[in-house]
Design a protein around this motif. Structure first.
Motif, mmCIF file in Angstrom:
data_model
loop_
_atom_site.group_PDB
_atom_site.id
_atom_site.type_symbol
_atom_site.label_atom_id
_atom_site.label_comp_id
_atom_site.label_asym_id
_atom_site.label_seq_id
_atom_site.Cartn_x
_atom_site.Cartn_y
_atom_site.Cartn_z
ATOM 1 N N ARG A 182 -3.416 13.407 -8.166
ATOM 2 C CA ARG A 182 -2.304 12.548 -8.584
ATOM 3 C C ARG A 182 -2.429 11.183 -7.902
ATOM 4 N NH1 ARG A 182 3.465 12.137 -6.942
ATOM 5 N NH2 ARG A 182 4.429 11.007 -8.644
ATOM 6 N N ARG A 183 -2.178 10.149 -8.652
ATOM 7 C CA ARG A 183 -2.239 8.793 -8.089
ATOM 8 C C ARG A 183 -0.870 8.456 -7.508
ATOM 9 N NH1 ARG A 183 -5.671 4.727 -7.637
ATOM 10 N NH2 ARG A 183 -4.888 2.599 -7.755
ATOM 11 N N HIS A 184 -0.647 8.890 -6.281
ATOM 12 C CA HIS A 184 0.617 8.631 -5.604
ATOM 13 C C HIS A 184 0.830 7.129 -5.444
ATOM 14 C CE1 HIS A 184 0.804 12.870 -4.626
ATOM 15 N NE2 HIS A 184 -0.370 12.787 -4.018
ATOM 16 N N ARG A 185 2.090 6.730 -5.405
ATOM 17 C CA ARG A 185 2.449 5.345 -5.104
ATOM 18 C C ARG A 185 3.155 5.366 -3.747
ATOM 19 N NH1 ARG A 185 5.460 1.246 -9.085
ATOM 20 N NH2 ARG A 185 3.339 1.004 -9.790
ATOM 21 N N ILE A 186 2.603 4.644 -2.810
ATOM 22 C CA ILE A 186 3.132 4.618 -1.449
ATOM 23 C C ILE A 186 3.541 3.188 -1.109
ATOM 24 C CG2 ILE A 186 2.588 4.994 0.981
ATOM 25 C CD1 ILE A 186 0.617 7.196 -0.043
ATOM 26 N N ALA A 187 4.760 3.057 -0.612
ATOM 27 C CA ALA A 187 5.267 1.750 -0.198
ATOM 28 C C ALA A 187 4.936 1.525 1.276
ATOM 29 C CB ALA A 187 6.775 1.685 -0.412
ATOM 30 N N LEU A 188 4.348 0.384 1.546
ATOM 31 C CA LEU A 188 4.041 -0.033 2.914
ATOM 32 C C LEU A 188 5.005 -1.149 3.273
ATOM 33 C CD1 LEU A 188 2.313 -0.254 5.487
ATOM 34 C CD2 LEU A 188 0.813 -1.795 4.200
ATOM 35 N N VAL A 234 8.505 5.092 -5.919
ATOM 36 C CA VAL A 234 7.468 5.427 -4.944
ATOM 37 C C VAL A 234 7.587 6.890 -4.536
ATOM 38 C CG1 VAL A 234 7.340 3.042 -4.116
ATOM 39 C CG2 VAL A 234 8.750 4.692 -2.867
ATOM 40 N N ASP A 235 6.498 7.413 -4.007
ATOM 41 C CA ASP A 235 6.462 8.803 -3.564
ATOM 42 C C ASP A 235 6.687 8.961 -2.069
ATOM 43 O OD1 ASP A 235 5.681 9.964 -6.160
ATOM 44 O OD2 ASP A 235 3.834 8.825 -5.842
ATOM 45 N N VAL A 277 -4.924 6.238 -4.398
ATOM 46 C CA VAL A 277 -3.478 6.030 -4.435
ATOM 47 C C VAL A 277 -3.188 4.536 -4.557
ATOM 48 C CG1 VAL A 277 -2.987 8.110 -3.084
ATOM 49 C CG2 VAL A 277 -3.192 5.918 -1.913
ATOM 50 N N GLU A 278 -1.985 4.244 -5.024
ATOM 51 C CA GLU A 278 -1.555 2.860 -5.159
ATOM 52 C C GLU A 278 -0.654 2.497 -3.987
ATOM 53 O OE1 GLU A 278 1.122 0.131 -8.182
ATOM 54 O OE2 GLU A 278 0.344 2.051 -8.882
#
Length: 173
Positions: free
Chosen positions: A12-18, A81-82, A57-58
Protein backbone atom coordinates in the motif's frame (compact mmCIF):
# COMPACT_ATOMS: atom_id res chain seq x y z
CA UNK A 1 20.01 10.07 -2.81
CA UNK A 2 20.88 6.65 -4.13
CA UNK A 3 17.87 4.55 -5.08
CA UNK A 4 17.43 1.48 -2.91
CA UNK A 5 14.67 -1.04 -2.55
CA UNK A 6 13.46 -1.78 0.94
CA UNK A 7 11.62 -5.03 1.52
CA UNK A 8 8.15 -4.39 2.92
CA UNK A 9 5.34 -6.65 4.13
CA UNK A 10 2.72 -4.63 2.28
CA UNK A 11 2.45 -2.75 -0.96
CA UNK A 12 0.00 0.00 0.00
CA UNK A 13 1.26 3.47 -0.84
CA UNK A 14 0.80 5.05 2.58
CA UNK A 15 0.65 8.83 2.87
CA UNK A 16 2.66 10.13 5.81
CA UNK A 17 2.66 13.73 6.98
CA UNK A 18 5.99 15.14 8.10
CA UNK A 19 5.65 18.15 10.40
CA UNK A 20 8.61 20.32 11.42
CA UNK A 21 7.94 22.85 14.17
CA UNK A 22 9.39 26.16 15.34
CA UNK A 23 13.12 26.77 14.82
CA UNK A 24 13.57 24.03 12.22
CA UNK A 25 13.55 26.81 9.63
CA UNK A 26 17.03 27.75 10.87
CA UNK A 27 18.44 24.32 10.05
CA UNK A 28 21.82 24.82 8.41
CA UNK A 29 22.72 27.71 10.71
CA UNK A 30 22.62 25.65 13.89
CA UNK A 31 25.34 23.64 15.65
CA UNK A 32 27.01 21.33 13.12
CA UNK A 33 27.95 18.99 15.95
CA UNK A 34 24.29 18.41 16.81
CA UNK A 35 22.54 19.11 13.49
CA UNK A 36 25.14 17.90 10.99
CA UNK A 37 25.64 19.05 7.44
CA UNK A 38 22.02 19.46 6.28
CA UNK A 39 22.00 22.97 4.81
CA UNK A 40 18.32 23.82 5.10
CA UNK A 41 14.90 22.57 6.07
CA UNK A 42 14.10 22.24 2.36
CA UNK A 43 17.12 19.92 1.97
CA UNK A 44 15.91 17.82 4.90
CA UNK A 45 12.41 17.60 3.48
CA UNK A 46 13.76 16.57 0.04
CA UNK A 47 15.88 13.91 1.73
CA UNK A 48 12.87 12.46 3.58
CA UNK A 49 10.60 12.63 0.51
CA UNK A 50 13.21 10.77 -1.57
CA UNK A 51 13.64 8.16 1.14
CA UNK A 52 9.86 7.78 1.28
CA UNK A 53 9.78 7.20 -2.47
CA UNK A 54 12.36 4.42 -2.02
CA UNK A 55 10.03 2.87 0.57
CA UNK A 56 7.04 3.23 -1.74
CA UNK A 57 5.20 5.82 0.37
CA UNK A 58 4.19 9.41 -0.19
CA UNK A 59 5.49 12.09 2.16
CA UNK A 60 3.54 15.28 2.61
CA UNK A 61 5.70 17.96 4.28
CA UNK A 62 4.58 20.85 6.43
CA UNK A 63 6.56 23.26 8.57
CA UNK A 64 5.78 26.36 10.55
CA UNK A 65 7.17 28.51 13.30
CA UNK A 66 3.60 29.10 14.48
CA UNK A 67 1.69 26.61 16.63
CA UNK A 68 -1.70 27.69 15.29
CA UNK A 69 -0.72 26.89 11.70
CA UNK A 70 0.49 23.46 12.78
CA UNK A 71 -2.82 22.84 14.56
CA UNK A 72 -4.78 23.86 11.46
CA UNK A 73 -2.64 21.58 9.30
CA UNK A 74 -3.25 18.58 11.58
CA UNK A 75 -7.00 19.22 11.62
CA UNK A 76 -7.27 19.53 7.84
CA UNK A 77 -4.91 16.65 6.98
CA UNK A 78 -6.23 13.94 9.32
CA UNK A 79 -8.64 12.50 6.74
CA UNK A 80 -6.05 12.14 3.97
CA UNK A 81 -2.92 10.85 5.76
CA UNK A 82 -2.21 7.51 7.40
CA UNK A 83 0.26 8.70 10.03
CA UNK A 84 2.41 11.58 11.24
CA UNK A 85 6.08 12.13 11.89
CA UNK A 86 6.67 15.28 13.92
CA UNK A 87 9.70 17.17 15.08
CA UNK A 88 7.98 19.50 17.53
CA UNK A 89 11.25 21.45 17.89
CA UNK A 90 10.40 24.67 19.76
CA UNK A 91 7.09 23.15 20.90
CA UNK A 92 8.69 20.06 22.47
CA UNK A 93 8.07 21.02 26.09
CA UNK A 94 4.95 23.16 25.76
CA UNK A 95 3.08 22.10 22.61
CA UNK A 96 0.05 20.61 24.34
CA UNK A 97 -2.38 21.87 21.71
CA UNK A 98 -0.44 20.16 18.93
CA UNK A 99 -0.03 17.00 20.98
CA UNK A 100 -3.77 16.89 21.68
CA UNK A 101 -4.57 17.45 18.00
CA UNK A 102 -2.30 14.57 16.97
CA UNK A 103 -3.76 12.32 19.65
CA UNK A 104 -7.32 13.21 18.58
CA UNK A 105 -6.63 12.05 15.00
CA UNK A 106 -6.22 8.49 16.29
CA UNK A 107 -3.39 8.06 13.78
CA UNK A 108 0.08 6.72 14.57
CA UNK A 109 2.58 9.46 15.38
CA UNK A 110 6.34 9.19 15.65
CA UNK A 111 8.27 11.98 17.38
CA UNK A 112 11.70 12.81 15.96
CA UNK A 113 14.58 15.03 17.06
CA UNK A 114 17.99 15.70 15.50
CA UNK A 115 19.50 15.82 18.99
CA UNK A 116 19.19 13.43 21.89
CA UNK A 117 16.89 15.54 24.06
CA UNK A 118 17.61 13.29 27.05
CA UNK A 119 21.40 13.68 26.88
CA UNK A 120 23.30 15.48 29.60
CA UNK A 121 24.65 18.99 28.96
CA UNK A 122 27.85 18.84 26.93
CA UNK A 123 27.00 15.53 25.26
CA UNK A 124 28.03 15.44 21.60
CA UNK A 125 24.44 14.81 20.41
CA UNK A 126 22.60 16.62 23.17
CA UNK A 127 21.23 20.10 23.56
CA UNK A 128 23.55 22.76 24.96
CA UNK A 129 21.44 23.30 28.07
CA UNK A 130 21.05 19.64 28.93
CA UNK A 131 18.13 17.26 28.81
CA UNK A 132 14.51 18.28 28.38
CA UNK A 133 11.25 16.38 28.72
CA UNK A 134 8.92 16.26 25.74
CA UNK A 135 5.20 16.66 26.21
CA UNK A 136 4.72 14.55 23.04
CA UNK A 137 6.48 11.36 24.09
CA UNK A 138 3.82 9.88 26.36
CA UNK A 139 1.19 9.77 23.60
CA UNK A 140 3.42 9.16 20.56
CA UNK A 141 3.44 5.73 18.96
CA UNK A 142 7.23 5.88 18.98
CA UNK A 143 10.25 8.16 19.07
CA UNK A 144 13.58 8.44 17.27
CA UNK A 145 16.21 10.96 18.35
CA UNK A 146 19.88 11.82 18.50
CA UNK A 147 20.71 10.64 14.98
CA UNK A 148 20.49 13.97 13.12
CA UNK A 149 18.63 13.53 9.80
CA UNK A 150 18.87 9.77 10.26
CA UNK A 151 16.31 10.07 13.07
CA UNK A 152 13.81 10.87 10.31
CA UNK A 153 14.91 7.85 8.25
CA UNK A 154 14.63 5.57 11.28
CA UNK A 155 11.22 6.94 12.18
CA UNK A 156 9.95 6.65 8.62
CA UNK A 157 11.24 3.12 8.12
CA UNK A 158 9.77 1.89 11.40
CA UNK A 159 6.46 3.66 10.81
CA UNK A 160 6.04 2.17 7.33
CA UNK A 161 6.74 -1.32 8.64
CA UNK A 162 4.27 -0.75 11.49
CA UNK A 163 1.60 0.45 9.05
CA UNK A 164 2.21 -2.65 6.91
CA UNK A 165 1.84 -4.92 9.98
CA UNK A 166 -1.93 -5.17 10.44
CA UNK A 167 -1.59 -6.44 14.01
CA UNK A 168 0.97 -3.94 15.29
CA UNK A 169 -1.27 -0.89 15.59
CA UNK A 170 -4.52 -2.79 16.16
CA UNK A 171 -6.21 -2.54 19.56
CA UNK A 172 -5.47 -5.41 21.91
CA UNK A 173 -7.79 -8.36 21.35
Amino acid sequence: MTSRTVERRGDRRHRIALIDGPNMSSLGRRSKQVYGEINSLADLQRYVVEYGEALGVEIETFDSNHEGYILEYIHESADRVDAYIINPAGLTTKGEGVRHALEDTGLPTVEVHFSNIQAAAGSSRGLGGGSISSSFTHTATGMCMGLRQYSYVGALTALVHALDDQGFLAPDA
